[in-house]
Structures are given as C-alpha cells and as structure tokens.
Scaffold this motif. Structure first.
Motif, short mmCIF file in Angstrom:
data_model
loop_
_atom_site.label_atom_id
_atom_site.label_comp_id
_atom_site.label_asym_id
_atom_site.label_seq_id
_atom_site.Cartn_x
_atom_site.Cartn_y
_atom_site.Cartn_z
N GLY A 94 -18.10 16.40 23.50
CA GLY A 94 -17.05 17.05 22.74
C GLY A 94 -16.10 17.84 23.64
O GLY A 94 -16.39 18.02 24.84
N GLU A 95 -14.95 18.21 23.12
CA GLU A 95 -14.67 18.12 21.71
C GLU A 95 -13.95 16.82 21.41
O GLU A 95 -13.03 16.45 22.11
N ILE A 96 -14.41 16.15 20.37
CA ILE A 96 -13.90 14.83 20.00
C ILE A 96 -13.53 14.85 18.52
O ILE A 96 -13.99 15.71 17.78
N GLY A 97 -12.72 13.90 18.10
CA GLY A 97 -12.37 13.85 16.68
C GLY A 97 -10.99 13.31 16.45
O GLY A 97 -10.49 12.46 17.21
N LEU A 98 -10.35 13.82 15.40
CA LEU A 98 -9.02 13.38 14.98
C LEU A 98 -8.14 14.59 14.68
O LEU A 98 -8.62 15.59 14.13
N ASP A 99 -6.88 14.50 15.05
CA ASP A 99 -5.93 15.58 14.80
C ASP A 99 -4.58 14.98 14.46
O ASP A 99 -3.91 14.40 15.31
N LYS A 127 -25.75 15.82 20.75
CA LYS A 127 -24.96 16.37 19.64
C LYS A 127 -23.48 16.18 19.95
O LYS A 127 -23.09 15.93 21.10
N VAL A 128 -22.66 16.33 18.92
CA VAL A 128 -21.21 16.23 19.11
C VAL A 128 -20.52 17.50 18.62
O VAL A 128 -21.00 18.18 17.72
N ILE A 129 -19.40 17.81 19.25
CA ILE A 129 -18.53 18.91 18.84
C ILE A 129 -17.27 18.29 18.27
O ILE A 129 -16.52 17.62 18.99
N ILE A 130 -17.06 18.48 16.97
CA ILE A 130 -15.98 17.79 16.26
C ILE A 130 -14.75 18.69 16.15
O ILE A 130 -14.83 19.84 15.71
N HIS A 131 -13.61 18.11 16.53
CA HIS A 131 -12.29 18.72 16.28
C HIS A 131 -11.65 17.90 15.17
O HIS A 131 -11.36 16.72 15.34
N GLU A 132 -11.43 18.54 14.02
CA GLU A 132 -10.79 17.85 12.88
C GLU A 132 -9.65 18.73 12.39
O GLU A 132 -9.87 19.89 12.03
N THR A 139 -11.78 11.25 9.39
CA THR A 139 -12.91 11.76 10.17
C THR A 139 -14.23 11.45 9.49
O THR A 139 -15.17 10.94 10.13
N ILE A 140 -14.30 11.72 8.20
CA ILE A 140 -15.54 11.48 7.46
C ILE A 140 -15.85 9.99 7.37
O ILE A 140 -17.00 9.57 7.53
N GLU A 141 -14.81 9.18 7.17
CA GLU A 141 -15.01 7.73 7.10
C GLU A 141 -15.65 7.21 8.39
O GLU A 141 -16.58 6.39 8.36
N ILE A 142 -15.18 7.70 9.53
CA ILE A 142 -15.74 7.27 10.81
C ILE A 142 -17.14 7.84 11.02
O ILE A 142 -18.06 7.13 11.46
N LEU A 143 -17.34 9.11 10.69
CA LEU A 143 -18.67 9.71 10.87
C LEU A 143 -19.72 9.00 10.03
O LEU A 143 -20.89 8.91 10.44
#
Length: 256
Positions: A94-99, A127-132, A139-143
């Motif tokens: 992390g930090e990974i995610g979508l913005d 573990k992952v650290i999510i940036h949303e 984000t939820i669809e991918i998770l």
C-alpha cells in the motif's frame, strides 16, 4: 504527550520534511510515539520508506503505488514491489486503490494496477492499505474479486453504510484529522459505526492537519487532536483511544 501512540499512516519521505526530517523523527519517541507506518506511493517512495524504517527502530514501511501514479505501471514496477515486500520491516502492500477525485483520464490503468497489487498481496499473504476517493463502487467491485485479501481503508471517506459492509468482511477503518473539521458530518457518522477493535488512527502527515492547526504542516505529534475528537465520538477516554488504536495497528501489521 500521552502514549503509546501508533501513527498508522504518515508520509515522512515527503519533500515537506526535507529541511528537518532527522531532527523531527529522532524526537518523536519522546512525545509518546511508539510506532509509525510510512506507506509507499511509488516504487521510489517505497524505497525511501524502507530506508527510513532501517534508520529508525520505531518506523515500519509498506510498499505500493498510489492510484495517482499508476498511469504507467509496468511489470518492472510490480517486480520491484515484490522484491521490496520481503524486507523484514515491510508490513503491507500500500497505499493502493482508486482515486477519481480529479477526474483522471486513466481509470482503466488505475484498475489494472490495483488488481496487480491485490494479486501480489494475495501471493505474499500481506495486508493491504486502501486509498479510496470518490471511487467506492469500483473499489468494492474489485475487492470482491479478492475475498481473501483484507486490510485497512486509510483516511476513510466513505459512509456509515460502507462501514457496515466492510466490518463483517474483516476490514479495519482508519481516520485522520478530517474528523476535527467543521464539515466532518459524514466521517463522524462513519466513525460512530466502527467497533473499537477495528479502529486505527493516523495523521497522513504532512497532510490533513487537525484543528486547531489546520493550516500548518502535519506530523505525528498532532495526532492527539484527532484522538481527542475520536474519544468524544466513541465515548471513551483519549488514553483508551490511543491504547486501543496502538494495539489494533500492532496486531494488524504483525509487529511483535
């Protein structure tokens, strides 16, 4: 300063700390700061985070590429993250995610990099650290494609309903100085829904400085203002908030 304090997300590799980084980091334990997690936002910043973790006993690192830096995300980047993830002081991806806040054109590239890094976390059992940010549905669809990967939503900006979705699925939720802002209704509603054993606290330094120092550079010493507001909402003492979030973060990151 009270303690023990675990600042679960602070960017001490930022250029905003170039003038006094070592002086500040050397002083933090004397303010009750027991641990700090420095997240990676690019391959370069992940390396910088590890270098700081090697220099200071109380600092740990995570490695990842922030969504803003995923327009060009290569196999080389993924290989570099994989190699760094084996470092003994690297605790998460992390930090990974979508913005989508800035309406960036490369949403597909963000999604591809997010999936690649979630796959890496699954492979390495990290573990992952999510940036949303303004990208909840995607984000939820991918998770949901990675039900065996969990972690923390850092600087949580979602709704109370989102908390109710995440908690049964094993996620932790972390809050910043945003909860002290005058317009903080939504994050306070979300905070109220988070069980104490799933709660983390962070500065996101040098950003998001809590009231009453909102215009100044943030650092881990200012986490007490966020903890004070958090304690009010959760109906416990500031000391309890600091101890609970310290224990939760240590357990989450697997720090003995």
């Amino acid at each position: 300063m009270m303690g023990p304090i675990f600042d679960s997300h602070a960017h001490y590799d930022s250029t905003q700390f170039d003038r006094d980084r070592d002086e500040l980091l050397s002083s933090l334990p004397s303010y009750g700061i027991s641990y700090v997690m420095i997240p990676g936002c690019s391959v370069e910043s992940s390396r910088d985070a590890i270098a700081l973790a090697e220099k200071y006993d109380y600092i740990y690192a995570s490695v990842g590429v922030h969504p803003h830096d995923t327009e060009v995300f290569t196999e080389y980047d993924l290989a570099a993250l994989r190699e760094m993830a084996y470092h003994p002081k690297v605790c998460a991806i992390g930090e990974i995610g979508l913005d989508y806040h800035y309406d960036l054109e490369f949403k597909d590239a963000q999604k591809a990099a997010f999936r690649a890094q979630l796959s890496l976390a699954r492979e390495l059992e990290k573990k992952v650290i999510i940036h949303e940010r303004e990208a909840w549905a995607d984000t939820i669809e991918i998770l949901e494609e990675y039900p065996d990967v969990t972690g923390v939503f850092h600087c949580y900006s979602g709704s109370a309903e989102g908390v109710k979705y995440l908690i049964p699925r094993g996620w932790l939720i972390s809050f910043t100085g945003v909860i002290t802002f005058k317009n903080a209704r939504k994050p306070l509603e979300a905070l109220a829904e988070v069980p104490l054993d799933r709660l983390m606290i962070e500065t996101d330094a040098p950003y998001l400085t809590p009231v009453p120092n909102r215009s100044k550079r943030n650092d881990s010493r200012r986490i007490i203002d966020t903890a004070t507001r958090m304690a009010e909402i959760k109906g416990v003492t500031v000391d309890e908030i600091l101890q609970i979030t310290h224990n939760n973060a240590k357990r989450f990151y697997g720090i003995e």
